[in-house]
Design a protein around this motif. Structure first.
Motif, PDB file in Angstrom:
ATOM      1  N   LEU A   6       0.827  -1.204   0.000  1.00  0.00           N
ATOM      2  CA  LEU A   6       0.000   0.000   0.000  1.00  0.00           C
ATOM      3  C   LEU A   6       0.864   1.258   0.000  1.00  0.00           C
ATOM      4  O   LEU A   6       0.516   2.257  -0.638  1.00  0.00           O
ATOM      5  N   ASN A   7       2.016   1.202   0.679  1.00  0.00           N
ATOM      6  CA  ASN A   7       2.919   2.358   0.678  1.00  0.00           C
ATOM      7  C   ASN A   7       3.439   2.655  -0.725  1.00  0.00           C
ATOM      8  O   ASN A   7       3.658   3.825  -1.079  1.00  0.00           O
ATOM      9  N   ASP A   8       3.647   1.615  -1.521  1.00  0.00           N
ATOM     10  CA  ASP A   8       4.075   1.816  -2.912  1.00  0.00           C
ATOM     11  C   ASP A   8       3.005   2.588  -3.677  1.00  0.00           C
ATOM     12  O   ASP A   8       3.319   3.498  -4.468  1.00  0.00           O
ATOM     13  N   ILE A   9       1.745   2.231  -3.452  1.00  0.00           N
ATOM     14  CA  ILE A   9       0.639   2.918  -4.122  1.00  0.00           C
ATOM     15  C   ILE A   9       0.510   4.342  -3.616  1.00  0.00           C
ATOM     16  O   ILE A   9       0.336   5.290  -4.408  1.00  0.00           O
ATOM     17  N   LEU A  10       0.604   4.520  -2.305  1.00  0.00           N
ATOM     18  CA  LEU A  10       0.471   5.863  -1.738  1.00  0.00           C
ATOM     19  C   LEU A  10       1.541   6.805  -2.275  1.00  0.00           C
ATOM     20  O   LEU A  10       1.312   8.002  -2.434  1.00  0.00           O
ATOM     21  N   ASP A  17      -3.708  17.566  -4.702  1.00  0.00           N
ATOM     22  CA  ASP A  17      -4.847  17.161  -5.515  1.00  0.00           C
ATOM     23  C   ASP A  17      -6.093  17.863  -4.993  1.00  0.00           C
ATOM     24  O   ASP A  17      -6.062  18.572  -3.988  1.00  0.00           O
ATOM     25  N   SER A  18      -7.204  17.645  -5.675  1.00  0.00           N
ATOM     26  CA  SER A  18      -8.467  18.231  -5.232  1.00  0.00           C
ATOM     27  C   SER A  18      -8.877  17.604  -3.901  1.00  0.00           C
ATOM     28  O   SER A  18      -8.569  16.445  -3.614  1.00  0.00           O
ATOM     29  N   TRP A  19      -9.592  18.369  -3.081  1.00  0.00           N
ATOM     30  CA  TRP A  19      -9.980  17.834  -1.776  1.00  0.00           C
ATOM     31  C   TRP A  19     -10.951  16.664  -1.934  1.00  0.00           C
ATOM     32  O   TRP A  19     -10.956  15.730  -1.130  1.00  0.00           O
ATOM     33  N   TRP A  20     -11.769  16.674  -2.991  1.00  0.00           N
ATOM     34  CA  TRP A  20     -12.680  15.554  -3.216  1.00  0.00           C
ATOM     35  C   TRP A  20     -11.893  14.273  -3.475  1.00  0.00           C
ATOM     36  O   TRP A  20     -12.205  13.211  -2.934  1.00  0.00           O
ATOM     37  N   THR A  21     -10.844  14.377  -4.290  1.00  0.00           N
ATOM     38  CA  THR A  21     -10.013  13.211  -4.573  1.00  0.00           C
ATOM     39  C   THR A  21      -9.274  12.746  -3.327  1.00  0.00           C
ATOM     40  O   THR A  21      -9.229  11.549  -3.019  1.00  0.00           O
ATOM     41  N   VAL A  22      -8.675  13.682  -2.590  1.00  0.00           N
ATOM     42  CA  VAL A  22      -7.862  13.340  -1.427  1.00  0.00           C
ATOM     43  C   VAL A  22      -8.675  12.625  -0.357  1.00  0.00           C
ATOM     44  O   VAL A  22      -8.262  11.592   0.179  1.00  0.00           O
ATOM     45  N   PHE A  23      -9.855  13.165  -0.050  1.00  0.00           N
ATOM     46  CA  PHE A  23     -10.614  12.645   1.093  1.00  0.00           C
ATOM     47  C   PHE A  23     -11.708  11.651   0.717  1.00  0.00           C
ATOM     48  O   PHE A  23     -12.035  10.763   1.505  1.00  0.00           O
ATOM     49  N   MET A  24     -12.273  11.783  -0.482  1.00  0.00           N
ATOM     50  CA  MET A  24     -13.446  10.986  -0.835  1.00  0.00           C
ATOM     51  C   MET A  24     -13.169   9.859  -1.832  1.00  0.00           C
ATOM     52  O   MET A  24     -13.989   8.960  -1.981  1.00  0.00           O
ATOM     53  N   VAL A  25     -12.033   9.934  -2.537  1.00  0.00           N
ATOM     54  CA  VAL A  25     -11.781   8.958  -3.592  1.00  0.00           C
ATOM     55  C   VAL A  25     -10.491   8.172  -3.370  1.00  0.00           C
ATOM     56  O   VAL A  25     -10.487   6.936  -3.457  1.00  0.00           O
ATOM     57  N   ASP A  26      -9.397   8.846  -3.077  1.00  0.00           N
ATOM     58  CA  ASP A  26      -8.108   8.167  -2.953  1.00  0.00           C
ATOM     59  C   ASP A  26      -8.082   7.029  -1.930  1.00  0.00           C
ATOM     60  O   ASP A  26      -7.419   6.007  -2.172  1.00  0.00           O
ATOM     61  N   PRO A  27      -8.743   7.152  -0.773  1.00  0.00           N
ATOM     62  CA  PRO A  27      -8.716   6.024   0.167  1.00  0.00           C
ATOM     63  C   PRO A  27      -9.205   4.715  -0.458  1.00  0.00           C
ATOM     64  O   PRO A  27      -8.657   3.650  -0.171  1.00  0.00           O
ATOM     65  N   CYS A  82      -9.093   7.447 -11.391  1.00  0.00           N
ATOM     66  CA  CYS A  82      -7.975   7.829 -10.527  1.00  0.00           C
ATOM     67  C   CYS A  82      -6.947   6.708 -10.391  1.00  0.00           C
ATOM     68  O   CYS A  82      -5.806   6.957  -9.998  1.00  0.00           O
ATOM     69  N   MET A  83      -7.355   5.482 -10.694  1.00  0.00           N
ATOM     70  CA  MET A  83      -6.441   4.348 -10.571  1.00  0.00           C
ATOM     71  C   MET A  83      -5.436   4.287 -11.715  1.00  0.00           C
ATOM     72  O   MET A  83      -4.309   3.812 -11.526  1.00  0.00           O
ATOM     73  N   ASP A  84      -5.834   4.753 -12.908  1.00  0.00           N
ATOM     74  CA  ASP A  84      -4.951   4.553 -14.068  1.00  0.00           C
ATOM     75  C   ASP A  84      -3.617   5.268 -13.911  1.00  0.00           C
ATOM     76  O   ASP A  84      -2.564   4.724 -14.240  1.00  0.00           O
ATOM     77  N   GLY A  85      -3.653   6.492 -13.389  1.00  0.00           N
ATOM     78  CA  GLY A  85      -2.406   7.217 -13.187  1.00  0.00           C
ATOM     79  C   GLY A  85      -1.514   6.564 -12.149  1.00  0.00           C
ATOM     80  O   GLY A  85      -0.279   6.548 -12.281  1.00  0.00           O
ATOM     81  N   LYS A  86      -2.115   6.019 -11.109  1.00  0.00           N
ATOM     82  CA  LYS A  86      -1.339   5.351 -10.066  1.00  0.00           C
ATOM     83  C   LYS A  86      -0.648   4.101 -10.625  1.00  0.00           C
ATOM     84  O   LYS A  86       0.534   3.846 -10.338  1.00  0.00           O
ATOM     85  N   ILE A  87      -1.382   3.328 -11.395  1.00  0.00           N
ATOM     86  CA  ILE A  87      -0.787   2.134 -12.004  1.00  0.00           C
ATOM     87  C   ILE A  87       0.320   2.526 -12.983  1.00  0.00           C
ATOM     88  O   ILE A  87       1.377   1.884 -13.046  1.00  0.00           O
ATOM     89  N   ALA A  88       0.073   3.590 -13.753  1.00  0.00           N
ATOM     90  CA  ALA A  88       1.084   4.035 -14.719  1.00  0.00           C
ATOM     91  C   ALA A  88       2.371   4.453 -14.025  1.00  0.00           C
ATOM     92  O   ALA A  88       3.479   4.100 -14.457  1.00  0.00           O
ATOM     93  N   ARG A  89       2.246   5.217 -12.928  1.00  0.00           N
ATOM     94  CA  ARG A  89       3.441   5.667 -12.214  1.00  0.00           C
ATOM     95  C   ARG A  89       4.097   4.517 -11.457  1.00  0.00           C
ATOM     96  O   ARG A  89       5.327   4.473 -11.325  1.00  0.00           O
TER      97      ARG A  89
END
Length: 293
Positions: A6-10, A17-27, A82-89
């Motif tokens: 999970l730390n690798d993903i984080l 980022d936007s507050w909606w993404t940070v608090f409502m989506v990223d978790p 929001c997952m696609d960018g994380k997987i790409a990076r």
């Protein structure tokens, strides 16, 4: 399959980022991305296409009057997006075409979902306000994504002009703010001396003089990984396609109007900041001498 944690993903999250993404989506998105990275061979482009398909399902649900289902599907679509960018990076599997696909996919999703509930509710109620609201949502979304790149071009041109007129012997304050607080940059005077002896020119001097509380807000938000543009396109979409539908058909138009108004206010604040920054460019030899002394 890789043994990612999970730390690798984080670590792949955007610094701000936007507050909606940070608090409502990223978790949720981070944990789903971890499962996808460890147990599937899905590519970022594959996730983008999946996000688009779920977005089309959301639009269909809206058109049928299934507003809660449409809101849930839109939220899921954005989460997958929001997952696609994380997987790409994480895996280094991003492609230049993926940038285009992600951008266009977002615009198509907004158009389909807006007209889904707009024309769907109009067909059931006969009230043209739903269609007008849907058109307004699409226009504002397009304005937001046209305005952003143009403002960046203006900022880049302003920076280049300052550097050219000061013969390159300057550092713009934005480039050193990450390392030192603004109070160390001589905010009142608008310039200071950088570590290498170059002059630091603060193009936001006029803005901060008018709004001295801004830096405190910025520091508060940055510590929480939230950008200062608190009503961006993402929050606009969340209000129109998640919050509004969850509140019911009667809330669709009022929520869209309020969210659209807030979006315009924040977009105009960006324009205002860029306009003030453009006025900081030294036009005369006397002005250049005053800055570089």
């Amino acid at each position: 399959m890789g043994g990612f944690t999970l730390n690798d993903i984080l670590a792949t999250r955007k610094p701000r980022d936007s507050w909606w993404t940070v608090f409502m989506v990223d978790p949720l998105a981070c944990r789903l991305a971890l499962l996808a990275a460890n147990h599937t061979s899905v590519t970022p482009n594959g996730l983008t296409r999946l996000s688009m398909l779920v977005g089309f399902a959301s639009a269909a649900a809206f058109a049928e009057g299934l507003l809660v289902a449409g809101a849930a599907l839109f939220y899921l679509s954005f989460t997958v997006d929001c997952m696609d960018g994380k997987i790409a990076r994480l895996k280094g599997t991003g492609t230049p075409f993926g940038l285009w696909l992600d951008y266009v996919g977002d615009r198509v999703r907004v158009v389909c979902c807006a007209f889904g509930w707009g024309f769907g509710e109009y067909s059931r109620s006969g009230d043209p306000e739903f269609v007008l609201a849907a058109v307004g949502v699409v226009v504002l979304d397009l304005f937001r994504y046209i305005n952003g790149p143009q403002l960046k071009r203006v900022k880049d041109a302003t920076r280049a002009l300052v550097e050219a007129r000061l013969d390159g012997h300057c550092v713009l304050a934005e480039s050193v703010l990450r390392a030192r607080p603004r109070t160390e940059l001589g905010q009142a005077a608008g310039e200071a001396v950088a570590g290498d002896g170059a002059t630091v020119v603060d193009l936001q001097k006029a803005f901060h003089a008018r709004f001295p509380w801004y830096d405190r807000l910025r520091v508060f938000l940055v510590r929480r990984r939230v950008r200062t543009h608190v009503m961006s396109g993402i929050e606009f979409h969340a209000a129109v396609f998640v919050v509004g539908p969850l509140l019911g058909a009667r809330a669709l138009v009022p929520v869209s109007v309020v969210a659209g108004g807030l979006l315009l206010v924040f977009e105009m604040s960006l324009v205002y900041r860029v306009w003030l920054a453009s006025r900081q460019v030294p036009d005369t030899a006397a002005e250049r001498e005053k800055i570089t002394i």
